[in-house]
Write a protein that holds these residues in place. Sequence first.
Motif, PDB file in Angstrom:
ATOM      1  N   GLN A 222     -25.867 -20.193  17.908  1.00 15.65           N
ATOM      2  CA  GLN A 222     -24.612 -19.839  18.571  1.00 15.65           C
ATOM      3  C   GLN A 222     -23.999 -18.591  17.932  1.00 15.65           C
ATOM      4  OE1 GLN A 222     -21.732 -23.021  18.570  1.00 15.65           O
ATOM      5  NE2 GLN A 222     -20.501 -22.049  20.156  1.00 15.65           N
ATOM      6  N   LEU A 223     -24.119 -18.452  16.622  1.00 11.91           N
ATOM      7  CA  LEU A 223     -23.606 -17.269  15.926  1.00 11.91           C
ATOM      8  C   LEU A 223     -24.378 -16.022  16.368  1.00 11.91           C
ATOM      9  CD1 LEU A 223     -21.489 -16.492  13.795  1.00 11.91           C
ATOM     10  CD2 LEU A 223     -23.257 -16.815  12.058  1.00 11.91           C
ATOM     11  N   ARG A 224     -25.674 -16.174  16.548  1.00 11.97           N
ATOM     12  CA  ARG A 224     -26.479 -15.057  17.053  1.00 11.97           C
ATOM     13  C   ARG A 224     -26.015 -14.647  18.453  1.00 11.97           C
ATOM     14  NH1 ARG A 224     -30.583 -18.202  14.579  1.00 11.97           N
ATOM     15  NH2 ARG A 224     -31.671 -17.028  12.964  1.00 11.97           N
ATOM     16  N   THR A 225     -25.768 -15.635  19.296  1.00 10.66           N
ATOM     17  CA  THR A 225     -25.414 -15.377  20.685  1.00 10.66           C
ATOM     18  C   THR A 225     -23.989 -14.868  20.839  1.00 10.66           C
ATOM     19  OG1 THR A 225     -26.911 -17.129  21.379  1.00 10.66           O
ATOM     20  CG2 THR A 225     -25.286 -16.415  22.974  1.00 10.66           C
ATOM     21  N   GLU A 226     -23.027 -15.572  20.259  1.00  8.71           N
ATOM     22  CA  GLU A 226     -21.622 -15.231  20.466  1.00  8.71           C
ATOM     23  C   GLU A 226     -21.138 -14.062  19.618  1.00  8.71           C
ATOM     24  OE1 GLU A 226     -19.025 -18.607  20.356  1.00  8.71           O
ATOM     25  OE2 GLU A 226     -20.348 -19.770  21.657  1.00  8.71           O
ATOM     26  N   TRP A 227     -21.673 -13.937  18.413  1.00  7.92           N
ATOM     27  CA  TRP A 227     -21.254 -12.854  17.522  1.00  7.92           C
ATOM     28  C   TRP A 227     -22.272 -11.727  17.482  1.00  7.92           C
ATOM     29  CZ3 TRP A 227     -17.332 -11.450  14.141  1.00  7.92           C
ATOM     30  CH2 TRP A 227     -16.215 -12.279  14.154  1.00  7.92           C
ATOM     31  N   CYS A 228     -23.385 -11.913  18.167  1.00 10.20           N
ATOM     32  CA  CYS A 228     -24.496 -10.954  18.095  1.00 10.20           C
ATOM     33  C   CYS A 228     -24.875 -10.703  16.637  1.00 10.20           C
ATOM     34  CB  CYS A 228     -24.152  -9.645  18.795  1.00 10.20           C
ATOM     35  SG  CYS A 228     -23.859  -9.856  20.557  1.00 10.20           S
ATOM     36  N   ALA A 229     -24.803 -11.752  15.838  1.00 13.16           N
ATOM     37  CA  ALA A 229     -25.114 -11.661  14.415  1.00 13.16           C
ATOM     38  C   ALA A 229     -26.612 -11.523  14.223  1.00 13.16           C
ATOM     39  CB  ALA A 229     -24.603 -12.893  13.685  1.00 13.16           C
ATOM     40  N   THR A 230     -26.983 -10.650  13.329  1.00  8.62           N
ATOM     41  CA  THR A 230     -28.382 -10.500  12.949  1.00  8.62           C
ATOM     42  C   THR A 230     -28.616 -11.408  11.753  1.00  8.62           C
ATOM     43  OG1 THR A 230     -28.374  -8.216  13.714  1.00  8.62           O
ATOM     44  CG2 THR A 230     -30.161  -8.870  12.229  1.00  8.62           C
ATOM     45  N   ILE A 231     -29.376 -12.461  11.980  1.00  8.38           N
ATOM     46  CA  ILE A 231     -29.657 -13.427  10.925  1.00  8.38           C
ATOM     47  C   ILE A 231     -31.161 -13.414  10.701  1.00  8.38           C
ATOM     48  CG2 ILE A 231     -29.450 -15.818  10.176  1.00  8.38           C
ATOM     49  CD1 ILE A 231     -27.178 -16.102  12.259  1.00  8.38           C
ATOM     50  N   GLY A 232     -31.563 -12.877   9.574  1.00  5.91           N
ATOM     51  CA  GLY A 232     -32.982 -12.786   9.252  1.00  5.91           C
ATOM     52  C   GLY A 232     -33.571 -14.147   8.915  1.00  5.91           C
TER      53      GLY A 232
END
Length: 151
Positions: A47-57
């Motif tokens: 959800q953080l990737r989708t809503e915040w467009c966070a790049t999480i390696g």
Amino acid sequence: MIDHLDGAVIPIGFDVPVEPLRRTAHFTGEPGCIAEARDFAARFLEQLRTEWCATIGRRTDGAALLVVSELVTNADRHSGGPYILELEGTDEAITVAVYDSSGTLPQVFPRDPQRIGRHGLEIVRALARDLFVERVPVGKRVGAVLSLDAG
């Protein structure tokens, strides 16, 4: 304004989240809770990737799930009762915190490869940029802050 490109949400202009993404889950301490907590955290990261467009390696993804496992395991083992997993994230960091009913603060032991067990907070400290422990009215809150990376 938000633009959509092949199913991905691309924030443009000023249409980006301003409040951190926050999710909380309550666990009873029944068998299977630690796996449920990891699943909850995995859904949060997505959800953080989708809503915040966070790049999480991959490294941070694995580290976050390991921190959740360690903190929830400690709460499960030492409080013997219900506990709460609280996750908060932005495009820069993730905070993992666990509340439990035990007033006994955890000990962080020095590194000792000969010691059997009691390496949980040592592992969390190695993975996180910050580790915190605080008393709360119902017991304690133990948490860690992890920086996001792109690797």
